[in-house]
Each structure stands twice: as structure tokens, then as C-alpha cells.
Design an enzyme around this catalytic site. Structure first.
Site, PDB file in Angstrom:
ATOM      1  N   ASP A 171      -1.627  -9.282  18.844  1.00 46.56           N
ATOM      2  CA  ASP A 171      -0.278  -9.457  18.303  1.00 46.56           C
ATOM      3  C   ASP A 171       0.694 -10.047  19.310  1.00 46.56           C
ATOM      4  OD1 ASP A 171      -1.197  -8.332  15.981  1.00 46.56           O
ATOM      5  OD2 ASP A 171      -0.395  -6.344  16.378  1.00 46.56           O
ATOM      6  N   GLU A 208       0.830  -1.211   0.000  1.00 50.31           N
ATOM      7  CA  GLU A 208       0.000   0.000   0.000  1.00 50.31           C
ATOM      8  C   GLU A 208       0.859   1.253   0.000  1.00 50.31           C
ATOM      9  OE1 GLU A 208      -3.910  -1.857   2.306  1.00 50.31           O
ATOM     10  OE2 GLU A 208      -2.221  -1.094   3.457  1.00 50.31           O
TER      11      GLU A 208
END
Length: 457
Positions: free
Chosen positions: A309, A172
Site C-alpha cells: 500500500d 460488506e
């Protein structure tokens, strides 16, 4: 006595756990190193001038203003005494402790430079607002400086951008820098042609977006090529300095002169993960993530949950769950449910079941790839799905409205709403490291002055 829940981290895991405990008979203390919740998937749009930092980072107190059972406290957890059930926190110029009955640790992930932490000085990551604003200053500043020079090699060095890591963030980022150079900034400089900017996307693995599958990976690489991005897979970064980057491929080393480098490769658990593992005897994986029980609690410590995470938990395929927002959101809700069941005397220990809602990544305006179950989309249909999903998970109605307006400016037109950057943003990282903690320095200076004044009297 009301049950005390301490939540470390205001990311998706911590925030959704807190919201799920809104009506529970608990007192929640949220400890976070910043005063905002960060919507990390859109951080690259802050770096490339599409969105403002406020649109992806709403204030925590505003998000939780209607939840009366939460006390928001700024600070960084330094230690956890699992025997006394006390968390030690370093705040800005003040240390304090917070007791708990249940602890939820959801401190997210740190950028990993695979043991080469010195790379961070020259190739900022994409994990914080500070990172994004520094990169914005470096990216837009590179074109400004290039416009001042006359030496072709110097101009080329300033107009070369290297993005390390071909996962969603790196892909991106590379796509947006290419759009900046070839579309947004075209014709705005008298002495350079921004379309001649060179954008490289480098990764040691063999494919772009390799977790999306061969079909979408190939589609993404083709779209990047159309944008003018040079994709170099099977290429390892071996050195990074102020004026360039060295890579190795097929045993051959090459130096690429480039003033602007972006690091989007690799993540690791924060140091808190190691401290918690040492205190509880839990095991960690190579990335520092803690191996948790099926219900996301720690072995031997059902009162401590590790989410998102920071946890290593195998999914139905036997592989560790990915470090994506949906894992954090769903594990946060699961931990909250376990707490509520425990408080009402119900059986606990139910395993966390992750529902994979798919993966998305944009390549450029009107072009994205989406992997949702067995469905594979690319191009404009995938981009529409990407817009809808990201709007849904943006926190706050105001942020959704302004994000749509800024996307319209950037994607339908050629403008960027957030191109302002400052010298402080570009160089503050080095300055803060050299200066040290300003709060501690202020305290030290006040103490020293007070002592001198007392001696004078």
C-alpha cells in the site's frame, strides 16, 4: 558479517518477504506497531460479531516461531537515516535504533478522511483491531440504547447506521449490519423491532464496487436493496458529528440523524512514507504513496524497498497497482528475491510483475461478487470462491478451523459468536487522546517521584 535486513510492518508485504528469506543468510529485524499480524479483509466480521479478533490477528511471534533468523520488536519507526543506514524507533516507553544493510518498508495504509480528520471521532475507520472493536461496541450498543427510549425520533436516530464508502469494505459492512438487524437480532428486544433499522451506504462515486465493472456493480446494488440497504451514490459527505452526518447530492445538502457511522472511504500512506520520501528525495502521489523503481526499490537507494500500500508502481495497464493483499504479498516475495540474488552475486533490478488473481466482495450470507480475469461471478458461486480464498490466506490452521465454525454459526444459523463489547471499547479512543501515552506518563511520574525522594533525603 551477516547481512542485516530490517522490515517495517508485519502486514502481508512484510510477512511474506520475511518468510521468503527463511533460508537466506540474513539477520532480520521486524519492527511493527502491534504484536500481531492483521488479516484486514475480515476486519468487518470482527466489527459485526462473526469472528473474534484473535482469528484475524494471530501473534507475530507465533506465526514466525520456527524462523530462527527473525528478531521481532515492538515499536513505531520515527525516522530513517539513509546515510548511516539506521532506523529510529519509538517503543512503549523506550526509544531505540536498529542498523540495516537492506530496508523493507511495508507499513500499510492509514484511513483517509480527505483532510477532515475530525470525522474520525464520530466515524471510526476499518484499519485496526481497535477500530473493529470500537465499531462492535457502537453497533450492538446502539440497539441496546434504542430499546431503552420511548421517543420515536431518538429511537430512529439510534437505529440508523451510515456506512461511508461503497468499495468492498463498505459494501460488506453495510450488508452485515443489515443481516444483523433483519435476521440475527430479530425478536430479541421487547421495545423495538430491529428490522426497522435503517442502513445507508453512501459514496461520492457513481456506483457500488465501481472497480468490479458495471455488471457486478449492478448485481451488488440489487442484492443490497434486497437486504434493505439504502444505496446513495454520487453523494458526498460534508460534515460528521456525534448525532448525525451531512451529505450533499446534486447541490442539495441533507442531514441524516444517526448515532453510528462507519468510515470506509479512502486510504492514504502513513506519515512514515513522507519522512522516507523526504530523506531519499523520492516523489509521492496525492495519497502519500512513494513512487518506486520497477523493482520496488527507491530511486538512488537500491538497498531500500517499499512494498504494498505504500508504493506507487504502474501495472501493465499504466495505472498504479491497487492497494490489495495480493499486491503486497507478491511485492514482498519479489523484494526478498532481489535480496537473495544480491547476496549470491546475481544480477538484480528485475521489474516486479503483478499477477492479478481477481477481486472479491461479499454482500450477505451466500451472496458475493467475484471478478477473476475475464470471469464474472455473482451470488452463491462467488460466495464459495470467497470462502475458499479467505480461508487459504488466513494465517494458522487453528484460525481456519475456528473461522469455519463461526461462519457456520452465523451463516447457517442466526447467531453471532462474538457479540460481547465493553464501554472501554466504545470510548477508549477519546480517553487515550486525552490521557496521552500511558508509557510516557509512567516514566515521567517515576522520574518526578525519584527526584522528590532524592530531595527529601
Amino acid at each position: 558479517m551477516t547481512h542485516r535486513v530490517v522490515v517495517v510492518g508485519a502486514g502481508f508485504g512484510g510477512l511474506f518477504a520475511i518468510k521468503a528469506l527463511r533460508r537466506a543468510d540474513v539477520e532480520i529485524t521486524l519492527i511493527n506497531g502491534t504484536a500481531y499480524h492483521l488479516f484486514q479483509p475480515l476486519l468487518y466480521q470482527v466489527a459485526t460479531g462473526i469472528l473474534s479478533e484473535g482469528e484475524v490477528a494471530p501473534p507475530i511471534r507465533e506465526v514466525l516461531r520456527r524462523q530462527d533468523n527473525v528478531d521481532v520488536r515492538l515499536g513505531w519507526v520515527q525516522d530513517i537515516d539513509v546515510e548511516s543506514k539506521v532506523v529510529s524507533v519509538a517503543g512503549p516507553g523506550i526509544d531505540y535504533t536498529v542498523p540495516y544493510d537492506t530496508l523493507i518498508v511495508a507499513a500499510g495504509a492509514s484511513q483517509s478522511y480527505f483532510g477532515n480528520d475530525g470525522f474520525a471521532d464520530h466515524a471510526p475507520g476499518m484499519k485496526s483491531i481497535d477500530d473493529a472493536l470500537e465499531l462492535r461496541a457502537r453497533i450492538f450498543g446502539a440497539f441496546e440504547v434504542a430499546d431503552l427510549h420511548t421517543d420515536p425520533e431518538t429511537i430512529e436516530r439510534w437505529m440508523t447506521f451510515v456506512v461511508v464508502g461503497a468499495g468492498p469494505t463498505g459494501t460488506e459492512m453495510a450488508g452485515q449490519i443489515a443481516e444483523l438487524a433483519h435476521r440475527t437480532l430479530r425478536g430479541q428486544y421487547k421495545h423495538i423491532d430491529s428490522r426497522k433499522a435503517r442502513i445507508l451506504l453512501v459514496d461520492a462515486v457513481g456506483a457500488v464496487l465501481n472497480t468490479f465493472g458495471d455488471h457486478l456493480s449492478a448485481k451488488a446494488e440489487i442484492e443490497l436493496g434486497k437486504l434493505g440497504v439504502e444505496v446513495r451514490t454520487d453523494t458526498k459527505v460534508v460534515a460528521v458529528d456525534a448525532t448525525g452526518i451531512e451529505v450533499e447530492s446534486n447541490g442539495q445538502r441533507e442531514r441524516i440523524p444517526a448515532m453510528t457511522k462507519v468510515w470506509a472511504a479512502g486510504v492514504s500512506a502513513p506519515p512514515l512514507g513522507g519522512k522516507l520520501a523526504a530523506a531519499t528525495g523520492a516523489k509521492t502521489d496525492r495519497a502519500g504513496r512513494i513512487l518506486v523503481e520497477p523493482d520496488t526499490s527507491l530511486p538512488g537507494h537500491p538497498e531500500i524497498f517499499v512494498l504494498g500500500d505504500m508504493m506507487n508502481l504502474a501495472g501493465e495497464d499504466g495505472k498504479p497497482l491497487p492497494g490489495v493483499a495480493q499486491v503486497a504479498i507478491q511485492s514482498g516475495r519479489h523484494a526478498a528475491d532481489q535480496i537473495k540474488r544480491r547476496l549470491t552475486g546475481k544480477e538484480t533490478g528485475q521489474p516486479f510483475r503483478y499477477f492479478d488473481k481477481g477481486s472479491l466482495a461479499t454482500i450477505s450470507r451466500f451472496s458475493a461478487v467475484a471478478s477473476i480475469g475475464k470471469v464474472r461471478l455473482s451470488g452463491f458461486p462467488a460466495w464459495v470462491v470467497w470462502v475458499a480464498v479467505h480461508l487459504f490466506y488466513l494465517v494458522g490452521f487453528k484460525n481456519r478451523v475456528t473461522a469455519v465454525l463461526h461462519w457456520a454459526v452465523s451463516f447457517l444459523g442466526r447467531g453471532r459468536s462474538e457479540r460481547v463489547s465493553t464501554e472501554q471499547q466504545a470510548f477508549a479512543r477519546q480517553a487515550i487522546r486525552a490521557y496521552g501515552d500511558p508509557f510516557r506518563r509512567t516514566d515521567d511520574r517515576s522520574t518526578a517521584t525519584g527526584t522528590a525522594d532524592e530531595q527529601a533525603r
